[in-house]
Design a protein around this motif. Structure first.
Motif, PDB file in Angstrom:
ATOM      1  N   ILE A   1       0.567  15.372 -18.317  1.00 53.49           N
ATOM      2  CA  ILE A   1      -0.627  14.533 -18.252  1.00 53.49           C
ATOM      3  C   ILE A   1      -0.285  13.111 -18.670  1.00 53.49           C
ATOM      4  O   ILE A   1      -0.725  12.130 -18.061  1.00 53.49           O
ATOM      5  CB  ILE A   1      -1.722  15.111 -19.180  1.00 53.49           C
ATOM      6  N   GLU A   2       0.530  13.016 -19.695  1.00 48.69           N
ATOM      7  CA  GLU A   2       0.934  11.687 -20.187  1.00 48.69           C
ATOM      8  C   GLU A   2       1.686  10.929 -19.094  1.00 48.69           C
ATOM      9  O   GLU A   2       1.438   9.747 -18.841  1.00 48.69           O
ATOM     10  CB  GLU A   2       1.807  11.864 -21.427  1.00 48.69           C
ATOM     11  N   ALA A   3       2.585  11.632 -18.412  1.00 53.69           N
ATOM     12  CA  ALA A   3       3.363  10.997 -17.334  1.00 53.69           C
ATOM     13  C   ALA A   3       2.443  10.567 -16.184  1.00 53.69           C
ATOM     14  O   ALA A   3       2.589   9.474 -15.627  1.00 53.69           O
ATOM     15  CB  ALA A   3       4.426  11.967 -16.819  1.00 53.69           C
ATOM     16  N   LEU A   4       1.500  11.429 -15.861  1.00 47.82           N
ATOM     17  CA  LEU A   4       0.564  11.099 -14.772  1.00 47.82           C
ATOM     18  C   LEU A   4      -0.281   9.894 -15.165  1.00 47.82           C
ATOM     19  O   LEU A   4      -0.557   9.003 -14.367  1.00 47.82           O
ATOM     20  CB  LEU A   4      -0.321  12.317 -14.482  1.00 47.82           C
ATOM     21  N   ASN A   5      -0.655   9.895 -16.429  1.00 53.88           N
ATOM     22  CA  ASN A   5      -1.467   8.800 -16.945  1.00 53.88           C
ATOM     23  C   ASN A   5      -0.736   7.462 -16.809  1.00 53.88           C
ATOM     24  O   ASN A   5      -1.348   6.419 -16.581  1.00 53.88           O
ATOM     25  CB  ASN A   5      -1.813   9.063 -18.411  1.00 53.88           C
ATOM     26  N   GLN A   6       0.587   7.520 -16.904  1.00 49.76           N
ATOM     27  CA  GLN A   6       1.393   6.299 -16.806  1.00 49.76           C
ATOM     28  C   GLN A   6       1.260   5.634 -15.436  1.00 49.76           C
ATOM     29  O   GLN A   6       1.318   4.409 -15.323  1.00 49.76           O
ATOM     30  CB  GLN A   6       2.885   6.621 -17.040  1.00 49.76           C
ATOM     31  N   ILE A   7       1.141   6.453 -14.397  1.00 51.47           N
ATOM     32  CA  ILE A   7       1.130   5.861 -13.055  1.00 51.47           C
ATOM     33  C   ILE A   7      -0.283   5.633 -12.522  1.00 51.47           C
ATOM     34  O   ILE A   7      -0.469   5.018 -11.486  1.00 51.47           O
ATOM     35  CB  ILE A   7       1.929   6.729 -12.043  1.00 51.47           C
ATOM     36  N   GLY A   8      -1.290   6.148 -13.237  1.00 53.86           N
ATOM     37  CA  GLY A   8      -2.670   5.961 -12.760  1.00 53.86           C
ATOM     38  C   GLY A   8      -3.403   4.933 -13.590  1.00 53.86           C
ATOM     39  O   GLY A   8      -2.944   4.532 -14.656  1.00 53.86           O
ATOM     40  N   ARG A   9      -4.508   4.482 -13.062  1.00 55.05           N
ATOM     41  CA  ARG A   9      -5.360   3.606 -13.866  1.00 55.05           C
ATOM     42  C   ARG A   9      -6.820   3.816 -13.485  1.00 55.05           C
ATOM     43  O   ARG A   9      -7.135   4.175 -12.350  1.00 55.05           O
ATOM     44  CB  ARG A   9      -4.954   2.143 -13.687  1.00 55.05           C
ATOM     45  N   ARG A  10      -7.689   3.591 -14.436  1.00 60.67           N
ATOM     46  CA  ARG A  10      -9.115   3.721 -14.179  1.00 60.67           C
ATOM     47  C   ARG A  10      -9.597   2.550 -13.340  1.00 60.67           C
ATOM     48  O   ARG A  10      -9.074   1.437 -13.455  1.00 60.67           O
ATOM     49  CB  ARG A  10      -9.902   3.716 -15.499  1.00 60.67           C
ATOM     50  N   ARG A  11     -10.583   2.817 -12.523  1.00 58.76           N
ATOM     51  CA  ARG A  11     -11.173   1.714 -11.779  1.00 58.76           C
ATOM     52  C   ARG A  11     -12.658   1.969 -11.560  1.00 58.76           C
ATOM     53  O   ARG A  11     -13.076   3.091 -11.244  1.00 58.76           O
ATOM     54  CB  ARG A  11     -10.474   1.560 -10.432  1.00 58.76           C
ATOM     55  N   GLN A  12     -13.425   0.925 -11.727  1.00 59.85           N
ATOM     56  CA  GLN A  12     -14.862   0.997 -11.503  1.00 59.85           C
ATOM     57  C   GLN A  12     -15.129   0.540 -10.068  1.00 59.85           C
ATOM     58  O   GLN A  12     -14.551  -0.445  -9.614  1.00 59.85           O
ATOM     59  CB  GLN A  12     -15.567   0.068 -12.500  1.00 59.85           C
ATOM     60  N   VAL A  13     -15.960   1.261  -9.351  1.00 65.17           N
ATOM     61  CA  VAL A  13     -16.349   0.848  -8.000  1.00 65.17           C
ATOM     62  C   VAL A  13     -17.874   0.768  -7.978  1.00 65.17           C
ATOM     63  O   VAL A  13     -18.542   1.711  -8.391  1.00 65.17           O
ATOM     64  CB  VAL A  13     -15.891   1.861  -6.935  1.00 65.17           C
ATOM     65  N   THR A  14     -18.399  -0.353  -7.530  1.00 66.94           N
ATOM     66  CA  THR A  14     -19.860  -0.466  -7.507  1.00 66.94           C
ATOM     67  C   THR A  14     -20.398   0.025  -6.174  1.00 66.94           C
ATOM     68  O   THR A  14     -19.705   0.003  -5.157  1.00 66.94           O
ATOM     69  CB  THR A  14     -20.312  -1.919  -7.742  1.00 66.94           C
ATOM     70  N   ALA A  15     -21.642   0.482  -6.191  1.00 59.07           N
ATOM     71  CA  ALA A  15     -22.270   1.052  -5.006  1.00 59.07           C
ATOM     72  C   ALA A  15     -22.091   0.125  -3.808  1.00 59.07           C
ATOM     73  O   ALA A  15     -22.348  -1.069  -3.891  1.00 59.07           O
ATOM     74  CB  ALA A  15     -23.755   1.309  -5.252  1.00 59.07           C
ATOM     75  N   GLY A  16     -21.632   0.671  -2.695  1.00 53.60           N
ATOM     76  CA  GLY A  16     -21.420  -0.118  -1.491  1.00 53.60           C
ATOM     77  C   GLY A  16     -20.016  -0.678  -1.351  1.00 53.60           C
ATOM     78  O   GLY A  16     -19.624  -1.123  -0.271  1.00 53.60           O
ATOM     79  N   GLU A  17     -19.270  -0.635  -2.422  1.00 53.23           N
ATOM     80  CA  GLU A  17     -17.930  -1.222  -2.397  1.00 53.23           C
ATOM     81  C   GLU A  17     -16.932  -0.244  -1.780  1.00 53.23           C
ATOM     82  O   GLU A  17     -16.918   0.928  -2.118  1.00 53.23           O
ATOM     83  CB  GLU A  17     -17.507  -1.567  -3.833  1.00 53.23           C
ATOM     84  N   PRO A  18     -16.090  -0.744  -0.865  1.00 51.19           N
ATOM     85  CA  PRO A  18     -15.078   0.122  -0.254  1.00 51.19           C
ATOM     86  C   PRO A  18     -13.850   0.274  -1.139  1.00 51.19           C
ATOM     87  O   PRO A  18     -13.514  -0.630  -1.896  1.00 51.19           O
ATOM     88  CB  PRO A  18     -14.716  -0.612   1.032  1.00 51.19           C
ATOM     89  N   LEU A  19     -13.227   1.425  -1.004  1.00 52.26           N
ATOM     90  CA  LEU A  19     -12.029   1.705  -1.800  1.00 52.26           C
ATOM     91  C   LEU A  19     -10.817   1.863  -0.891  1.00 52.26           C
ATOM     92  O   LEU A  19      -9.713   1.479  -1.232  1.00 52.26           O
ATOM     93  CB  LEU A  19     -12.257   2.991  -2.606  1.00 52.26           C
ATOM     94  N   ILE A  20     -11.046   2.428   0.288  1.00 53.41           N
ATOM     95  CA  ILE A  20      -9.972   2.672   1.250  1.00 53.41           C
ATOM     96  C   ILE A  20     -10.519   2.359   2.643  1.00 53.41           C
ATOM     97  O   ILE A  20     -11.670   2.662   2.933  1.00 53.41           O
ATOM     98  CB  ILE A  20      -9.526   4.157   1.205  1.00 53.41           C
ATOM     99  N   TRP A  21      -9.682   1.739   3.487  1.00 53.39           N
ATOM    100  CA  TRP A  21     -10.126   1.437   4.851  1.00 53.39           C
ATOM    101  C   TRP A  21      -9.483   2.373   5.862  1.00 53.39           C
ATOM    102  O   TRP A  21      -8.300   2.668   5.780  1.00 53.39           O
ATOM    103  CB  TRP A  21      -9.806  -0.012   5.227  1.00 53.39           C
ATOM    104  N   GLU A  22     -10.295   2.770   6.821  1.00 49.86           N
ATOM    105  CA  GLU A  22      -9.814   3.604   7.914  1.00 49.86           C
ATOM    106  C   GLU A  22      -8.669   2.906   8.636  1.00 49.86           C
ATOM    107  O   GLU A  22      -8.713   1.698   8.854  1.00 49.86           O
ATOM    108  CB  GLU A  22     -10.977   3.846   8.888  1.00 49.86           C
ATOM    109  N   ASP A  23      -7.653   3.690   8.996  1.00 46.92           N
ATOM    110  CA  ASP A  23      -6.504   3.206   9.768  1.00 46.92           C
ATOM    111  C   ASP A  23      -5.619   2.236   9.009  1.00 46.92           C
ATOM    112  O   ASP A  23      -4.619   1.753   9.545  1.00 46.92           O
ATOM    113  CB  ASP A  23      -6.948   2.547  11.091  1.00 46.92           C
ATOM    114  N   ASP A  24      -5.993   1.910   7.791  1.00 45.90           N
ATOM    115  CA  ASP A  24      -5.103   1.094   6.978  1.00 45.90           C
ATOM    116  C   ASP A  24      -3.915   1.931   6.542  1.00 45.90           C
ATOM    117  O   ASP A  24      -3.938   3.146   6.592  1.00 45.90           O
ATOM    118  CB  ASP A  24      -5.843   0.613   5.717  1.00 45.90           C
TER     119      ASP A  24
END
Lengths: 231, 231
Positions: free
Chosen positions: B23-46
Motif C-alpha cells: 500500500i505504501e508503494a502504491l501510495n508513492q505513485i498515486g495522488r489524490r485529486r478533487q474533480v468538480t461536477a462537470g469537470e472531465p478527467l479523461i478524454w475519449e480517444d486520447d
DNA sequence: CATCCGCGTTGACGGATGTCAAAAACACAA
DNA sequence: TTGTGTTTTTGACATCCGTCAACGCGGATG
C-alpha cells in the motif's frame, strides 16, 4: 503428446506466454470439445460451470428477456475466451453459430490454475479489457445509431473481424466474406427486427454499395460509402 | 502517514488485499485529486495517460459520435476503477457528475505496479469481469427494451446502486434517492431523448408508481409495479 | 421584488421502425 | 424434377418515439 502442441490458436489465446511445463499442466485440466452449429455450450443464469477457449468457429453470447426477446451481446472468434471465471453464474448464454471446436475447462479447475499463474491472469485481463472496450462502443451503436448506421457499422466490423480468421493472411479488411449470422441473428446483434435488416440490405444493394451473391455472402463494393454511412 | 490509511474505500477498491508495504508503494505513485461536477478527467480517444480509483462521488463514462450524439456507457461509483490500463488509448471519456475525489495514477506507473502485484491484477480482473457483465445486461436494455421498460429498469438499478453508497448501511435498495443525473443524462444512459424521459417520469408519477419531490429526487412508491414494468 | 437563464415539461406532428401477412427464394429430400 | 419446410423479401399498416416549438418552474443575481 499434449494437444496444445498442435493448437492453431496456441500463440494467440490466453495460453500464449505459458512455458511448456505450464502448458502441460493446463492441458491436464482441459479437454477438446466439438460443438455443432446451433448447439448451446453455456446457459444464461446457470451456475458458471465451465469456461473455454475458442479454437475454431464462431459462437454467440446472448441475453434474453422472459418474453423471448433476444440480444446478442458478444461474438466469440478463434482464440477468444468464453465463460465467466471467478463468478457464480454466467450472465449470457453461449451458442455455436458455426460448427466449432473449443478447449473447455471446469470453472473451478480453471480458477485455481489461473490464480497460480499470474501471467495467464494478465492475458485474461488484457482480453477482458479489450472486450469491454468493444462492448462499450457497441452500446453507442445500440443506443444512438439508426438502422442504416447500424447496418453499415456492422458490415465494416464483420469485414475486419472475419479477415483475421479467414485464410487470406489478414491483408486489411475482407472485401468479400460469408456472414456467420442469419438475418434474424444480425437483427439480434443490432437491436432491430429481421424485416428492417432485410430492407436495409436490399437498400444498400440497390445503391450499389454492396453485393449479395447469396444469403450469407456479402461483398463490399463501395467501402467509402459504408464508412460514411456508419457515422 | 500514507493517505491510504484513512481512505474510505480502502477495503472495497482494488487496493484491498495489498499489505502495508505494498500500500505504501502504491501510495508513492498515486495522488489524490478533487474533480468538480462537470469537470472531465479523461478524454475519449486520447492517449490513455491516467487511471484512477473513485473515492467519493459519481462519474460518467461516455462515447460520442462526430455529430455530437452521446451515449453514457458506464457510471463509476466510490471504489470503482476508471481508465484503461494496458492500452494505448481510452475508448471513453470520463466526466464527473457530482463533485468527486479520486486517487489517480499515471498509466505507466500503474501498469508497472500492477504487473508486479498479481493480487492487484486479480482484483482488477474480477472488477472488469463484473463490469462486463453489467455492460452486457445494459446492451439488452438498449437493444430490446422500450421506453417504459428502460425507465423502470433504470430506476431500480439506481435504487440498488445508490443504496450501497448512501449513509443508510445498505439495508436493501433505497426507497428514496437523489439522482446524480440530469434528465438529459438519463436520456444518454438509456438511449432516449430528454422529452421521452420526461414523459415517462410523469406517466409513472401519475400512475402513483413514483413520487418526484424535486428535479433530482425520486421516491419509489410501488416497487412491485416497477419490477413488473422492467420486464 | 423583478429579471434572467437553464432545465424540465407539455403539446402537436412526422417519420423511422415495428408488426402482421403474404409472396418469393432457397435448401434439401424424395 | 417435384414437393416441403425454412428463411428472406416485400408490402401495407400501426405505433412508438424523435423533432420542433412553446411554456413553466425554480434558482441565481442584481
Amino acid at each position: 503428446m499434449s494437444s496444445c502442441d498442435t493448437c492453431v490458436v496456441r500463440n494467440r489465446a490466453i495460453c500464449s506466454g505459458l512455458d511448456n511445463r505450464e502448458i502441460e499442466a493446463l492441458n491436464q485440466i482441459g479437454r477438446r470439445r466439438q460443438v455443432t452449429a446451433g448447439e448451446p455450450l453455456i446457459w444464461e443464469d446457470d451456475d458458471s460451470l465451465l469456461v473455454a477457449n475458442v479454437i475454431e468457429g464462431v459462437l454467440k453470447l446472448t441475453t434474453s428477456t422472459e418474453d423471448g426477446r433476444e440480444q446478442i451481446v458478444g461474438v466469440a472468434y478463434p482464440s477468444d475466451f468464453i465463460g465467466r471465471p471467478f463468478g457464480q453464474t454466467s450472465s449470457a448464454s453461449v451458442v455455436a453459430l458455426t460448427d466449432a471446436r473449443v478447449c473447455v475447462f471446469s470453472r473451478n479447475d480453471f480458477d485455481r490454475f489461473a490464480r497460480e499463474h499470474p501471467e495467464l491472469e494478465h492475458k485474461l485481463l488484457e482480453r477482458t479489457l479489450a472486450e469491454l472496450d468493444r462492448t462499450r462502443s457497441w452500446m453507442m451503436l445500440l443506443g444512438r445509431k439508426n438502422a442504416s448506421e447500424k447496418i453499415a457499422t456492422f458490415l465494416l466490423e464483420m469485414s475486419d473481424r472475419l479477415a483475421e480468421t479467414g485464410c487470406t493472411p489478414a491483408f486489411g479488411p475482407a472485401k468479400r466474406f460469408s456472414l456467420p449470422f442469419s438475418r434474424q441473428q444480425v437483427a439480434d446483434v443490432l437491436g432491430l427486427t429481421i424485416e428492417t435488416v432485410s430492407r436495409q440490405f436490399t437498400k444498400l444493394k440497390n445503391e450499389g454499395v454492396i453485393e449479395l451473391p447469396s444469403r450469407r455472402e456479402v461483398e463490399i463494393v463501395n467501402r467509402g460509402a459504408l464508412v460514411a454511412l456508419a457515422g
